[in-house]
Design a protein around this motif. Sequence first.
Motif, PDB file in Angstrom:
ATOM      1  N   SER A 274       0.825  -1.212   0.000  1.00 47.16           N
ATOM      2  CA  SER A 274       0.000   0.000   0.000  1.00 47.16           C
ATOM      3  C   SER A 274       0.857   1.259   0.000  1.00 47.16           C
ATOM      4  O   SER A 274       0.620   2.194  -0.778  1.00 47.16           O
ATOM      5  CB  SER A 274      -0.926  -0.009   1.224  1.00 47.16           C
ATOM      6  OG  SER A 274      -1.618   1.222   1.346  1.00 47.16           O
ATOM      7  N   LEU A 275       1.888   1.292   0.843  1.00 45.59           N
ATOM      8  CA  LEU A 275       2.742   2.476   0.927  1.00 45.59           C
ATOM      9  C   LEU A 275       3.556   2.660  -0.354  1.00 45.59           C
ATOM     10  O   LEU A 275       3.821   3.792  -0.780  1.00 45.59           O
ATOM     11  CB  LEU A 275       3.658   2.375   2.138  1.00 45.59           C
ATOM     12  CG  LEU A 275       2.957   2.399   3.504  1.00 45.59           C
ATOM     13  CD1 LEU A 275       3.963   2.171   4.626  1.00 45.59           C
ATOM     14  CD2 LEU A 275       2.211   3.715   3.714  1.00 45.59           C
ATOM     15  N   SER A 276       3.940   1.544  -0.977  1.00 43.92           N
ATOM     16  CA  SER A 276       4.654   1.629  -2.248  1.00 43.92           C
ATOM     17  C   SER A 276       3.763   2.218  -3.334  1.00 43.92           C
ATOM     18  O   SER A 276       4.191   3.066  -4.136  1.00 43.92           O
ATOM     19  CB  SER A 276       5.150   0.240  -2.659  1.00 43.92           C
ATOM     20  OG  SER A 276       5.763   0.267  -3.925  1.00 43.92           O
ATOM     21  N   GLN A 277       2.514   1.784  -3.355  1.00 45.59           N
ATOM     22  CA  GLN A 277       1.570   2.308  -4.337  1.00 45.59           C
ATOM     23  C   GLN A 277       1.281   3.787  -4.119  1.00 45.59           C
ATOM     24  O   GLN A 277       0.977   4.524  -5.068  1.00 45.59           O
ATOM     25  CB  GLN A 277       0.279   1.493  -4.288  1.00 45.59           C
ATOM     26  CG  GLN A 277       0.454   0.067  -4.793  1.00 45.59           C
ATOM     27  CD  GLN A 277      -0.756  -0.816  -4.528  1.00 45.59           C
ATOM     28  OE1 GLN A 277      -1.666  -0.454  -3.766  1.00 45.59           O
ATOM     29  NE2 GLN A 277      -0.778  -1.991  -5.157  1.00 45.59           N
ATOM     30  N   GLU A 278       1.417   4.220  -2.863  1.00 44.94           N
ATOM     31  CA  GLU A 278       1.214   5.639  -2.538  1.00 44.94           C
ATOM     32  C   GLU A 278       2.443   6.482  -2.848  1.00 44.94           C
ATOM     33  O   GLU A 278       2.409   7.710  -2.749  1.00 44.94           O
ATOM     34  CB  GLU A 278       0.880   5.783  -1.053  1.00 44.94           C
ATOM     35  CG  GLU A 278      -0.496   5.277  -0.663  1.00 44.94           C
ATOM     36  CD  GLU A 278      -1.586   6.261  -1.067  1.00 44.94           C
ATOM     37  OE1 GLU A 278      -1.288   7.445  -1.258  1.00 44.94           O
ATOM     38  OE2 GLU A 278      -2.744   5.818  -1.210  1.00 44.94           O
ATOM     39  N   ASN A 279       3.554   5.814  -3.215  1.00 47.27           N
ATOM     40  CA  ASN A 279       4.804   6.507  -3.532  1.00 47.27           C
ATOM     41  C   ASN A 279       5.258   7.423  -2.402  1.00 47.27           C
ATOM     42  O   ASN A 279       5.567   8.608  -2.604  1.00 47.27           O
ATOM     43  CB  ASN A 279       4.655   7.321  -4.828  1.00 47.27           C
ATOM     44  CG  ASN A 279       4.451   6.449  -6.045  1.00 47.27           C
ATOM     45  OD1 ASN A 279       5.179   5.475  -6.257  1.00 47.27           O
ATOM     46  ND2 ASN A 279       3.442   6.775  -6.852  1.00 47.27           N
ATOM     47  N   VAL A 280       5.320   6.859  -1.176  1.00 47.09           N
ATOM     48  CA  VAL A 280       5.729   7.672  -0.038  1.00 47.09           C
ATOM     49  C   VAL A 280       7.194   8.070  -0.174  1.00 47.09           C
ATOM     50  O   VAL A 280       8.017   7.340  -0.729  1.00 47.09           O
ATOM     51  CB  VAL A 280       5.506   6.934   1.298  1.00 47.09           C
ATOM     52  CG1 VAL A 280       4.025   6.676   1.526  1.00 47.09           C
ATOM     53  CG2 VAL A 280       6.301   5.639   1.369  1.00 47.09           C
ATOM     54  N   ASP A 281       7.511   9.253   0.344  1.00 45.97           N
ATOM     55  CA  ASP A 281       8.876   9.770   0.283  1.00 45.97           C
ATOM     56  C   ASP A 281       9.700   9.355   1.492  1.00 45.97           C
ATOM     57  O   ASP A 281      10.935   9.342   1.435  1.00 45.97           O
ATOM     58  CB  ASP A 281       8.839  11.299   0.195  1.00 45.97           C
ATOM     59  CG  ASP A 281       8.079  11.784  -1.030  1.00 45.97           C
ATOM     60  OD1 ASP A 281       8.569  11.549  -2.144  1.00 45.97           O
ATOM     61  OD2 ASP A 281       6.996  12.381  -0.872  1.00 45.97           O
ATOM     62  N   ASP A 282       9.032   9.063   2.601  1.00 40.48           N
ATOM     63  CA  ASP A 282       9.695   8.655   3.836  1.00 40.48           C
ATOM     64  C   ASP A 282       8.801   7.689   4.581  1.00 40.48           C
ATOM     65  O   ASP A 282       7.595   7.588   4.305  1.00 40.48           O
ATOM     66  CB  ASP A 282      10.001   9.866   4.727  1.00 40.48           C
ATOM     67  CG  ASP A 282      11.307  10.547   4.354  1.00 40.48           C
ATOM     68  OD1 ASP A 282      12.361   9.893   4.477  1.00 40.48           O
ATOM     69  OD2 ASP A 282      11.268  11.721   3.938  1.00 40.48           O
ATOM     70  N   LEU A 283       9.404   6.978   5.559  1.00 35.79           N
ATOM     71  CA  LEU A 283       8.658   6.016   6.361  1.00 35.79           C
ATOM     72  C   LEU A 283       8.974   6.209   7.834  1.00 35.79           C
ATOM     73  O   LEU A 283      10.144   6.324   8.214  1.00 35.79           O
ATOM     74  CB  LEU A 283       9.017   4.584   5.955  1.00 35.79           C
ATOM     75  CG  LEU A 283       8.382   3.462   6.787  1.00 35.79           C
ATOM     76  CD1 LEU A 283       6.873   3.421   6.574  1.00 35.79           C
ATOM     77  CD2 LEU A 283       9.011   2.110   6.452  1.00 35.79           C
ATOM     78  N   VAL A 284       7.921   6.240   8.644  1.00 32.42           N
ATOM     79  CA  VAL A 284       8.051   6.177  10.095  1.00 32.42           C
ATOM     80  C   VAL A 284       7.504   4.829  10.527  1.00 32.42           C
ATOM     81  O   VAL A 284       6.329   4.536  10.311  1.00 32.42           O
ATOM     82  CB  VAL A 284       7.270   7.304  10.799  1.00 32.42           C
ATOM     83  CG1 VAL A 284       7.398   7.174  12.319  1.00 32.42           C
ATOM     84  CG2 VAL A 284       7.760   8.667  10.324  1.00 32.42           C
TER      85      VAL A 284
END
Length: 527
Positions: A274-284
């Motif tokens: 899901s986060l990959s599909q959202e193209n997140v710039d950073d991860l917490v």
Amino acid sequence: MKLYSTKMLPLIIAASLGLSACGGDSGSPSITPPSGGSDGPTWVQGEFANESSLINQCSANQTGSALTEKLWLRSWSNNTYLWYSEIEDRDPAPYSVADYFNLLVTEELSDTGNKKDNFHFSMSTEEWEQLNQSGASVGYGINFKLDNGSQVGARKVTVTYNEPNSPASAANITRGAVIVEIDGVSVRDAADSASIDIINAGLFPSADGKQTTFTIRDLGASADREVTLTAQTIVSTPVQNTKTIQTANGKVGYLQFNSHIATAERGLFDALTSLSQENVDDLVIDLRYNGGGLLAMASQLGYMIAGKEATENKIFEETSFNDKYPNINPITNQALSPMPFIGETLGFNTSLLTGGTPLPSLDLKRVYVLTTSSTCSASEALMNGLRGVDIEVIQIGGTTCGKPYGFYPTPNCATTYFTIQFKGVNEKGFGEYSDGFVPSTSPTLASEVQGCALTDDLNHALGDPDERLLSAALYYRDNQRCPAVAASVSRVSAPNDFVDEGFMLKDNRKQTLWQNNRILSDMQGAH
């Protein structure tokens, strides 16, 4: 030992094959027969039989005896325990099997004066298999924070989170709620053993069906309320609260990860997809209550954070055993081989996710990790493994528990035993963080990590951008420094777990102990 049929990576099969029924061979002399004409084994100081000659000879089914069980424990410990030479070789006769196992441990202290080994325990094999496969354990679905557990008048129990679809969530008992009374006994002021027993039994039930009445002060409430909960078998949800936070400087993914158990593989796969599909710039990634679990799962998560380019042909963790085995894994009898970053599913729980599916990845160069003293073992291995391949780890919160060690769960006579058998280092050869990873604005030691020392914030929901630790991570991302609130906290230390005075609240259930550990299991090499 239960083995699982799944597609496995060849390197994983070589690196960490599943636990064998017998373990290794110490090569020590056989046990001398007793002098009374019996054919059974006996104890002779300094002499150790091959553990395989003693395994599964159980008093319960009359194939062996309690003495045989104890002698198996003794030989197994002498063969595989990391600090085997520091175990006093006592005659097992005066002790029960459980009590004797508890003595097969070093009494030495670390360089900082802490107990060297605080991770030695056992549980029924049936309970272990249930816990490992599904996270199922008896309770109400509440995780607690205990403050000043032995101090009358200052003791406090606060809810940190609940499990979905549990008695706690049904009663709307959420983060920040304070437990005022349990079955009519004041948590703060209890000052006798009988009252403490009532509180401990209520907080930490060990059997389905136990009813407990809680008096609760909800966060922000001006009055207490009373709730009666019935303990049941709770199947935990180890991956929760996956979300994307839109900021002025891009998208930040957030993930609450509570335990490296079998069911988490599917949860992590879905969350990172899901986060990959959202193209997140950073991860917490919120590991503040993650006590550890399966090491291979930490490796998988490391791959999903860093991606193929950063991790290809790199070591996630290289394990070493005691000095009897410089080149061989004594559990699997295979040549020592480091664990890589794992880029595909392993099928820890095949009903949820089969093996061999490529994992998603975020391909990040940095990650923000939220920690407390409950962040332990496999969670620390994740931090260490990423740092070993130059992924910037920014630590926000408290000092982690400090456990660069691990073990293979080993069954004998319906009990599974956990004793420290190996330690691990990352790609750069670092693994000395036995006093924990420490967030620091100016790191000078290898175990100090760039970041902000902050106490846990129980006044906001996990995943709330205004919650202290998550807010600090977002602030650091924008400003490359800690918020002003962190300046007054020079070091948030792991608590002293060895206080034994006054009237202590403590969860001693075996189902809790197993979570705070680093585990190599048969799923890293079913064969």
